[in-house]
Design an enzyme around this catalytic site. Structure first.
Site, PDB file in Angstrom:
ATOM      1  N   ARG A  34     -30.557  72.188-106.605  1.00  0.00           N
ATOM      2  CA  ARG A  34     -30.537  71.271-105.453  1.00  0.00           C
ATOM      3  C   ARG A  34     -30.568  69.879-106.050  1.00  0.00           C
ATOM      4  O   ARG A  34     -31.536  69.488-106.695  1.00  0.00           O
ATOM      5  CB  ARG A  34     -31.739  71.538-104.547  1.00  0.00           C
ATOM      6  N   HIS A  79     -32.404  63.876-105.632  1.00  0.00           N
ATOM      7  CA  HIS A  79     -32.328  63.170-104.346  1.00  0.00           C
ATOM      8  C   HIS A  79     -33.696  62.652-103.948  1.00  0.00           C
ATOM      9  O   HIS A  79     -34.703  62.940-104.597  1.00  0.00           O
ATOM     10  CB  HIS A  79     -31.801  64.115-103.264  1.00  0.00           C
ATOM     11  N   GLU A  93     -42.135  65.787 -98.259  1.00  0.00           N
ATOM     12  CA  GLU A  93     -41.647  67.178 -98.312  1.00  0.00           C
ATOM     13  C   GLU A  93     -42.749  68.098 -98.827  1.00  0.00           C
ATOM     14  O   GLU A  93     -43.253  67.922 -99.936  1.00  0.00           O
ATOM     15  CB  GLU A  93     -40.430  67.235 -99.241  1.00  0.00           C
ATOM     16  N   HIS A 105     -35.800  61.208 -99.975  1.00  0.00           N
ATOM     17  CA  HIS A 105     -35.646  61.077 -98.525  1.00  0.00           C
ATOM     18  C   HIS A 105     -36.767  60.242 -97.944  1.00  0.00           C
ATOM     19  O   HIS A 105     -37.740  59.922 -98.638  1.00  0.00           O
ATOM     20  CB  HIS A 105     -35.549  62.430 -97.820  1.00  0.00           C
ATOM     21  N   GLU A 163     -31.669  68.058 -93.699  1.00  0.00           N
ATOM     22  CA  GLU A 163     -31.374  68.377 -95.098  1.00  0.00           C
ATOM     23  C   GLU A 163     -29.985  67.865 -95.491  1.00  0.00           C
ATOM     24  O   GLU A 163     -29.707  67.647 -96.665  1.00  0.00           O
ATOM     25  CB  GLU A 163     -31.475  69.896 -95.269  1.00  0.00           C
ATOM     26  N   HIS A 189     -36.580  63.677-106.726  1.00  0.00           N
ATOM     27  CA  HIS A 189     -36.886  65.011-107.244  1.00  0.00           C
ATOM     28  C   HIS A 189     -35.643  65.885-107.230  1.00  0.00           C
ATOM     29  O   HIS A 189     -34.640  65.542-106.608  1.00  0.00           O
ATOM     30  CB  HIS A 189     -37.998  65.661-106.410  1.00  0.00           C
TER      31      HIS A 189
HETATM   32 MN    MN Z   1     -36.218  67.045-101.062  1.00  0.00          MN
END
Ligand code: MN
Ligand code: MN
Length: 378
Positions: free
Chosen positions: A91, A94, A100, A96, A161, A139
């Site tokens: 993943r 990124h 999280e 946000h 997401e 992360h």
């Molecule tokens: Mn994340």
């Protein structure tokens, strides 16, 4: 009615059969919607949304689906994502706007976090382990040899997401001359960067943790972003057990959680949370929950593995195991500490004459009241 018979919306003299059209599979999964307990009353918002009803985003070696405000309008304060990453699958790096919280369901996930102080956290997490990445902190996640599946919970129902800040997109949308100046190289050095997101993509399974850590400074954050909840014991009760993971034992966290196991015949006792909404994810078993609200409103919902439930702040509820196998459910709260009011303990600590005067309870009930909290009962 035998267990396999087609259920009918009939309760003693009330109701009538349903000749169809109807979706019997869903009726069988939601018996307390089809034939509500007589105590249900009035209207409450929908408090159940299965991940099986959420659009799944299939990518190279993994998938992700989300239950947000868009799918589940009552859940304004928190959103959830269920993600699978195959062996080595990443993943993308990124960040946000939301914090999280994560819970590992299967396999092993490698989480890499670099915080604003330049502290570096690289850890491998296995089922039951938890992380908290604060808002804005970059992360990435990678599946190890056997891949991984995990649950993410964000502290805003509007989270998506599909709308995170990605390292590929940041570089793709910066003039190459600025990239050159920023890194002290030439524009041509960025000729091969991707022009679109990678999001979820395949890489080889990375080296063992020690080997990767040796390549980089040893500067772990003073407060760990990772909590190996699999290694702490659960508080045992008649009827089940509870693990509490909040800022008491996981100081960095801004979301708190209960990991609850309820044996067949057991029940998470009647209670409410004075300061937080409850976002639920069912891992195993079959359960039902009635939520009580003012004035005289109550509605009962059924849950099973993969379902999301929600309880707005201060509304009364229980979780009853309705199956023949244990129920395992995660409760995530948008508060740093888990707190609840136990109905039973409240009554036990109130002058008995006051309780009798309200409820006309006999001595059997009065003697059964418990001054110590029993989170799970049977
Ligand atoms: Mn994340
Ligand atoms: Mn609760």
């Amino acid at each position: 009615m035998t267990k396999d018979a087609t259920p009918q919306p009939v309760r003693s003299t009330k109701g009538a059969d349903d000749p169809g059209p109807r979706n019997v599979e869903l009726d069988l999964q939601n018996p307390d919607l089809l034939v509500p307990p007589e105590t249900d009353s009035g209207s409450l918002p929908n408090l159940k949304f299965p991940f099986s009803m959420a659009h799944n985003r299939l990518e190279d070696g993994g998938w992700a689906r989300e239950v947000t405000l868009r799918e589940f309008p009552v859940a304004k304060s928190m959103a959830g994502v269920n993600m699978r990453l195959g062996p080595g699958v990443v993943r993308e790096l990124h960040w946000h706007k939301e914090a999280e919280w994560a819970y590992i369901l299967q396999g092993t996930a490698r989480l890499t976090v670099v915080d604003p102080e330049g502290n570096l956290s690289i850890d491998d997490l296995t089922p039951g382990d938890i992380w908290l990445v604060p808002a804005g902190v970059p992360h990435s996640i990678q599946g190890m040899e056997e891949g991984t599946e995990f649950l993410l919970v964000f502290d805003d129902g509007k989270f998506s997401e599909n709308e995170t800040l990605l390292i590929t997109e940041y570089l793709a949308h910066t003039p190459p001359s600025v990239l050159a100046k920023n890194f002290g190289v030439t524009s041509d050095d960025f000729a091969d960067i991707p022009t679109a997101e990678k999001y979820i993509f395949r890489l080889p399974v990375p080296q063992p943790l020690d080997a990767v850590r040796r390549l980089l400074p040893n500067s772990p954050p003073p407060l760990s972003y990772v909590f190996h909840a699999a290694q702490i014991p659960a508080q045992k009760y008649m009827g089940g057990s509870v693990k509490t993971v909040d800022a008491h034992n996981f100081p960095v966290t801004t979301l708190s959680a209960l990991i609850i196991e309820i044996e067949p015949g057991g029940m998470r006792e009647m209670h409410w949370h004075p300061d937080a909404d409850e976002w639920q994810y069912y891992i195993e078993g079959e359960a039902r929950m009635t939520v009580f609200d003012a004035t005289s409103k109550a509605r009962t919902f059924n849950y099973r593995a993969g379902d999301v439930g929600f309880v707005p702040r201060t509304l009364g509820h229980y979780i009853e195991n309705t199956g023949t196998t244990p129920v395992k459910v995660i409760n995530v709260f948008n508060s740093r500490f888990c707190t609840d009011v136990s109905l039973n303990r409240w009554m036990a600590l109130t002058p008995p004459d006051l309780i009798r005067g309200h409820l006309n309870l006999n001595e059997t009930v009065m003697k059964a009241l418990r001054q110590t909290r029993q989170a799970v009962v049977r």
